[in-house]
Write an enzyme that holds these catalytic residues in place. Structure first.
Site, mmCIF file in Angstrom:
data_model
loop_
_atom_site.group_PDB
_atom_site.id
_atom_site.type_symbol
_atom_site.label_atom_id
_atom_site.label_comp_id
_atom_site.label_asym_id
_atom_site.label_seq_id
_atom_site.Cartn_x
_atom_site.Cartn_y
_atom_site.Cartn_z
ATOM 1 N N ARG A 43 0.859 -1.189 0.000
ATOM 2 C CA ARG A 43 0.000 0.000 0.000
ATOM 3 C C ARG A 43 0.896 1.240 0.000
ATOM 4 N NH1 ARG A 43 -1.363 1.560 4.646
ATOM 5 N NH2 ARG A 43 -2.180 -0.428 5.398
ATOM 6 N N TYR A 66 -17.133 16.869 -14.298
ATOM 7 C CA TYR A 66 -17.521 15.463 -14.400
ATOM 8 C C TYR A 66 -18.565 15.136 -13.323
ATOM 9 C CZ TYR A 66 -16.922 10.388 -14.136
ATOM 10 O OH TYR A 66 -17.144 9.043 -14.104
ATOM 11 N N ASP A 110 -8.392 19.303 -13.548
ATOM 12 C CA ASP A 110 -8.630 17.937 -14.009
ATOM 13 C C ASP A 110 -8.370 17.953 -15.509
ATOM 14 O OD1 ASP A 110 -9.786 15.638 -15.101
ATOM 15 O OD2 ASP A 110 -11.377 15.537 -13.591
ATOM 16 N N LYS A 140 -9.099 7.014 -18.982
ATOM 17 C CA LYS A 140 -9.489 7.581 -20.272
ATOM 18 C C LYS A 140 -8.305 7.574 -21.242
ATOM 19 C CE LYS A 140 -13.172 8.096 -17.779
ATOM 20 N NZ LYS A 140 -13.513 9.314 -17.073
HETATM 21 C C1 LIG Z 1 -13.918 9.661 -15.790
HETATM 22 C C2 LIG Z 1 -13.545 10.971 -15.248
HETATM 23 C C3 LIG Z 1 -13.240 11.132 -13.901
HETATM 24 C C4 LIG Z 1 -13.333 10.007 -12.895
HETATM 25 O O1 LIG Z 1 -12.421 9.002 -13.162
HETATM 26 P P1 LIG Z 1 -12.641 7.462 -12.787
HETATM 27 O O2 LIG Z 1 -11.365 6.836 -13.242
HETATM 28 O O3 LIG Z 1 -13.860 6.994 -13.496
HETATM 29 O O4 LIG Z 1 -12.826 7.414 -11.307
HETATM 30 C C5 LIG Z 1 -12.860 12.393 -13.460
HETATM 31 N N1 LIG Z 1 -12.808 13.441 -14.307
HETATM 32 C C6 LIG Z 1 -13.108 13.317 -15.609
HETATM 33 C C7 LIG Z 1 -13.027 14.515 -16.485
HETATM 34 C C8 LIG Z 1 -13.493 12.088 -16.133
HETATM 35 O O5 LIG Z 1 -13.819 11.988 -17.426
#
Ligand SMILES: *Cc1c(COP(=O)(O)O)cnc(C)c1O
Length: 400
Positions: free
Chosen positions: A46, A98, A170, A195
């Site tokens: 961890r 998001y 983000d 993504k």
């Molecule tokens: C998918 C996404 C998230 C969250 O990510 P996860 O890996 O699904 O927890 C956060 N911000 C954006 C812009 C996203 O597209």
């Protein structure tokens, strides 16, 4: 060293014990110590894992950051950043973030005494106006989902800097290949590596990248103390995916531009939103702060919900699915999928209307993708008054 080289080499030297060229999956929960207190830098998985270390170093390099920390998901990464705050603190957040981020902030973290104000950040003055005496952080996403609005990172980061606040971006939609928020003045970058960075729709993960040593120490402490860490195999998958990020992003951008231009001239389409189109409201800003316009395109179809639903069920290459950023193309309907929890009046006011369709354009052949959309659109507007919609669309186009 340039981006494509960093993606393949940073953190990924040959394994010193075996010479393995590819970083191994260190599938172990613990590490044998030579003597009490004598170990090779790893005690428990961890706290640290060599596969994760390799990924953290690589992703930090891609965001021109001094430090990188990886997490089990994008939301775990977001949650870790929020560990910088304490009860009573306030955050100014973009109003088009998001859905999961909104849910974490508004439905979970408010119970722990954090407060949030969601503002349209297209005018940075509005961000400054929302700041309160207890504000500690500004959080934004750009381009936004699903409307692909672009916010001015340098201007918003300057608001944060002048008021002593932490500015978090983000950067999931752009990927580090197209945009580096730290270079534009932000303090922290968050990614859902699920993504574009992972890129193959086969793993969930998240990352936090930053330069500040003190904040890094705090985040690293919480990475271990809270424990939302990724498994070794997941880190390995993301590391494998990120090697091709530059070639994938170039193809995503090329395909998305071709599709956006094609849709713009299509009679069944009312409006296309893509930062690369000259008529996008922040096109000039996107040119300034991004090196390309990305793989996400959204558009409104004439005939609203019924036509949208017919199109969504009809495409063959574009799979009807949530998520984005993989090599395969996806199609979605924000009003009934990602943004269904927002009341219709508010959705309409924000521009997330029932006719809005979101595409995550993959790296297949652009002509095949266009043909798939064309047959889907012909079917969507061909039924029950659809041809009239096409005719009125042509008339409207002629008027413009
Ligand atoms: C998918 C996404 C998230 C969250 O990510 P996860 O890996 O699904 O927890 C956060 N911000 C954006 C812009 C996203 O597209």
């Amino acid at each position: 060293m340039q981006f494509s080289t960093k993606a393949i080499h940073i953190g990924q030297e040959a394994d010193p014990t075996t010479g393995a060229t590819i970083v191994p999956i260190f599938q172990t929960s613990t590490y044998t110590q030579e003597g009490v207190g004598r170990h090779k830098g790893y005690e428990y998985a961890r706290t640290g894992n060599p596969t994760r270390t390799a990924l953290q170093e690589c992703l930090a390099a891609l965001e021109n950051a001094r430090h990188g920390l990886c997490f089990a998901s994008g939301l775990a990464a977001t949650s870790a950043v929020m560990n910088l705050l304490s009860a009573g603190d306030h955050v100014v957040c973009g109003d088009d973030v998001y859905g999961g981020t909104y849910r974490l902030f508004q439905l979970v973290l408010t119970r722990y005494g954090l407060a949030f104000t969601f503002v349209d950040m297209t005018d940075p003055a509005r961000v400054a106006e929302a700041i309160r005496p207890n504000t500690k952080m500004i959080w934004l996403e750009t381009p936004t989902n699903p409307l692909l609005t672009v916010f001015d990172i340098p201007a918003i980061a300057e608001v944060a800097r002048s008021r002593g606040l932490v500015c978090v971006v983000d950067n999931t939609f752009a990927s580090p290949y197209l945009q580096n928020p730290l270079d534009l003045g932000a303090d922290i970058v968050v990614h859902s590596t699920t993504k574009y960075i992972g890129g193959h729709s086969d793993v969930v993960g998240g990352a936090v990248l930053l330069n500040d040593d003190k904040m890094h120490d705090t985040l690293r402490y919480h990475q271990n103390a809270v424990g939302g860490v990724p498994g070794a195999f997941d880190c390995w998958l993301v590391l494998r995916g990120v090697k091709t990020l530059s070639v994938r992003m170039r193809q995503h951008c090329d395909n998305a531009m071709k599709i956006a231009q094609h849709l713009q001239s299509h009679p069944a389409v009312e409006r296309v939103r893509y930062p690369g189109l000259p008529d996008h409201p922040q096109h000039a800003l996107a040119r300034r702060q991004m090196r390309g316009f990305g793989g996400m395109v959204s558009f409104t179809i004439r005939g609203e919900t019924a036509a949208a639903h017919r199109l969504l069920g009809r495409t063959k290459l574009f799979a009807l699915a949530e998520s984005l950023g993989g090599v395969e193309s996806l199609i979605g309907h924000p009003a009934t999928m990602t943004h269904a929890s927002i009341p219709k009046a508010e959705r309409d006011a924000r521009g997330v209307t029932d006719g809005l369709i979101r595409l995550s354009v993959g790296i297949e052949d652009a002509d095949d993708l266009i043909a798939d959309l064309d047959q889907g659109l012909a079917y969507a507007v061909g039924n029950s008054g659809g041809s009239r919609a096409v005719e009125s669309g042509r008339a409207a186009a002629a008027v413009q």
